[in-house]
Design an enzyme around this catalytic site. Structure first.
Site, PDB file in Angstrom:
ATOM      1  CG  ASN A  24      -0.234  -0.077   2.505  1.00 60.29           C
ATOM      2  OD1 ASN A  24       0.551   0.819   2.828  1.00 60.29           O
ATOM      3  ND2 ASN A  24      -0.443  -1.144   3.261  1.00 60.29           N
ATOM      4  N   GLY A  32      -2.317  -9.858   3.633  1.00 64.14           N
ATOM      5  CA  GLY A  32      -2.095 -10.526   2.356  1.00 64.14           C
ATOM      6  C   GLY A  32      -0.631 -10.827   2.081  1.00 64.14           C
ATOM      7  CG  ASP A  34       2.542  -5.257   2.411  1.00 60.89           C
ATOM      8  OD1 ASP A  34       3.774  -5.366   2.546  1.00 60.89           O
ATOM      9  OD2 ASP A  34       1.926  -4.181   2.557  1.00 60.89           O
ATOM     10  CB  VAL A 120      -6.974  -6.374   0.441  1.00 59.12           C
ATOM     11  CG1 VAL A 120      -7.572  -5.182   1.158  1.00 59.12           C
ATOM     12  CG2 VAL A 120      -6.622  -7.461   1.441  1.00 59.12           C
TER      13      VAL A 120
HETATM   14  N1  AR6 Z   1       2.454 -15.623  -2.277  1.00 63.25           N
HETATM   15  C1  AR6 Z   1       1.832 -15.288  -3.439  1.00 63.25           C
HETATM   16  N2  AR6 Z   1       0.633 -14.685  -3.498  1.00 63.25           N
HETATM   17  C2  AR6 Z   1       0.037 -14.402  -2.327  1.00 63.25           C
HETATM   18  C3  AR6 Z   1       0.600 -14.695  -1.063  1.00 63.25           C
HETATM   19  C4  AR6 Z   1       1.874 -15.342  -1.073  1.00 63.25           C
HETATM   20  N3  AR6 Z   1       2.502 -15.656   0.058  1.00 63.25           N
HETATM   21  N4  AR6 Z   1      -0.264 -14.291  -0.089  1.00 63.25           N
HETATM   22  C5  AR6 Z   1      -1.349 -13.765  -0.721  1.00 63.25           C
HETATM   23  N5  AR6 Z   1      -1.176 -13.847  -2.060  1.00 63.25           N
HETATM   24  P1  AR6 Z   1      -3.362  -8.961  -1.571  1.00 63.25           P
HETATM   25  P2  AR6 Z   1      -3.810  -6.404  -3.025  1.00 63.25           P
HETATM   26  C6  AR6 Z   1      -2.079 -13.413  -3.153  1.00 63.25           C
HETATM   27  O1  AR6 Z   1      -4.635  -8.782  -0.812  1.00 63.25           O
HETATM   28  O2  AR6 Z   1      -5.137  -6.861  -3.520  1.00 63.25           O
HETATM   29  C7  AR6 Z   1      -2.267  -5.538   1.892  1.00 63.25           C
HETATM   30  O3  AR6 Z   1      -2.801  -5.353   3.159  1.00 63.25           O
HETATM   31  C8  AR6 Z   1      -3.538 -13.234  -2.845  1.00 63.25           C
HETATM   32  O4  AR6 Z   1      -4.211 -14.495  -2.770  1.00 63.25           O
HETATM   33  O5  AR6 Z   1      -2.161  -9.422  -0.824  1.00 63.25           O
HETATM   34  O6  AR6 Z   1      -2.871  -5.723  -3.975  1.00 63.25           O
HETATM   35  C9  AR6 Z   1      -1.408  -4.365   1.429  1.00 63.25           C
HETATM   36  O7  AR6 Z   1      -0.725  -3.765   2.503  1.00 63.25           O
HETATM   37  C10 AR6 Z   1      -3.985 -12.423  -4.070  1.00 63.25           C
HETATM   38  O8  AR6 Z   1      -4.163 -13.308  -5.190  1.00 63.25           O
HETATM   39  O9  AR6 Z   1      -2.922  -7.589  -2.336  1.00 63.25           O
HETATM   40  C11 AR6 Z   1      -2.435  -3.436   0.835  1.00 63.25           C
HETATM   41  O10 AR6 Z   1      -3.063  -2.658   1.833  1.00 63.25           O
HETATM   42  C12 AR6 Z   1      -2.748 -11.538  -4.351  1.00 63.25           C
HETATM   43  O11 AR6 Z   1      -1.675 -12.137  -3.596  1.00 63.25           O
HETATM   44  C13 AR6 Z   1      -3.427  -4.382   0.211  1.00 63.25           C
HETATM   45  O12 AR6 Z   1      -3.337  -5.600   0.954  1.00 63.25           O
HETATM   46  C14 AR6 Z   1      -2.906 -10.086  -3.929  1.00 63.25           C
HETATM   47  O13 AR6 Z   1      -3.687  -9.986  -2.758  1.00 63.25           O
HETATM   48  C15 AR6 Z   1      -3.084  -4.673  -1.239  1.00 63.25           C
HETATM   49  O14 AR6 Z   1      -4.116  -5.435  -1.811  1.00 63.25           O
END
Ligand code: AR6
Length: 173
Positions: A24, A32, A34, A120
């Site tokens: 973010n 997630g 991050d 998210v």
């Molecule tokens: N390896 C690969 N992919 C992953 C992993 C992992 N270990 N964990 C989750 N994913 P998101 P966004 C996938 O929500 O939508 C955070 O709080 C997940 O299943 O992580 O860009 C940040 O700080 C999904 O397919 O990122 C921001 O505030 C993908 O990664 C916000 O979330 C992205 O999901 C960013 O939201």
């Protein structure tokens, strides 16, 4: 042979030159992918991120990987999905281009991305996958030093979307 690959897995486990973090704008961590990257990299990552003073949506900043097997982490805040009329497509493409530009400038030959914005931030995954693959494909055509870019998908629906987008891109190329 395509230089783009799709795999199912955990991006924190990948021993590549750079992994991308779907961050973010604060760059100070979150949930997630991050949260997973910060947990695996250790507190030194957050300490370096504090020196960066945030990042705009669609741009990117690079840090070391610390306890991760990857050498670098490239942090990019993706767009929050707000119905598709707030430049979401353009900003998402800009994330992929900004990350690859930084990777290339830092001599990275292997780069792994998560599916930016489709968790998210609620960007529809099929639409995001098409944008990601087209943007990566166009970048690689002009940047021969990058040997391989992978999309690391955490679940099967995400993997299916990126597999389909890659097939479509390869059929047109
Ligand atoms: N390896 C690969 N992919 C992953 C992993 C992992 N270990 N964990 C989750 N994913 P998101 P966004 C996938 O929500 O939508 C955070 O709080 C997940 O299943 O992580 O860009 C940040 O700080 C999904 O397919 O990122 C921001 O505030 C993908 O990664 C916000 O979330 C992205 O999901 C960013 O939201």
């Amino acid at each position: 042979m395509s230089r783009i690959e799709i795999i199912h897995g955990d991006i924190t486990k990948q021993a590549v030159d750079a992994i991308v973090n779907a961050a973010n704008c604060s760059l100070l961590g979150g949930g997630g992918v991050d949260g997973a990257i910060h947990r695996a990299a250790g507190p030194e990552l957050l300490a370096e991120c504090r020196t960066l003073h945030g990042c705009e949506t669609g741009k990117a900043k690079i840090t070391r990987g610390y306890r991760l097997p990857a050498k670098y982490v490239i942090h990019t805040p993706g767009p929050v999905w707000r119905g598709g009329t707030h430049r979401e497509d353009e900003l998402l493409a800009s994330c992929y281009r900004s990350c690859l530009t930084l990777a290339d400038e830092n001599g990275c030959k292997t780069v792994d991305f998560p599916s930016i914005s489709t968790g998210v931030y609620a960007f529809p995954v099929e639409r995001a996958a098409g944008i990601a693959i087209r943007t990566i494909g166009a970048f690689l055509a002009d940047h021969p030093a990058i040997e391989r870019v992978r999309m690391v998908c955490f679940d099967s629906r995400t993997r299916a979307a990126y597999d389909a987008a890659l097939r479509e891109w390869e059929a047109r190329a």
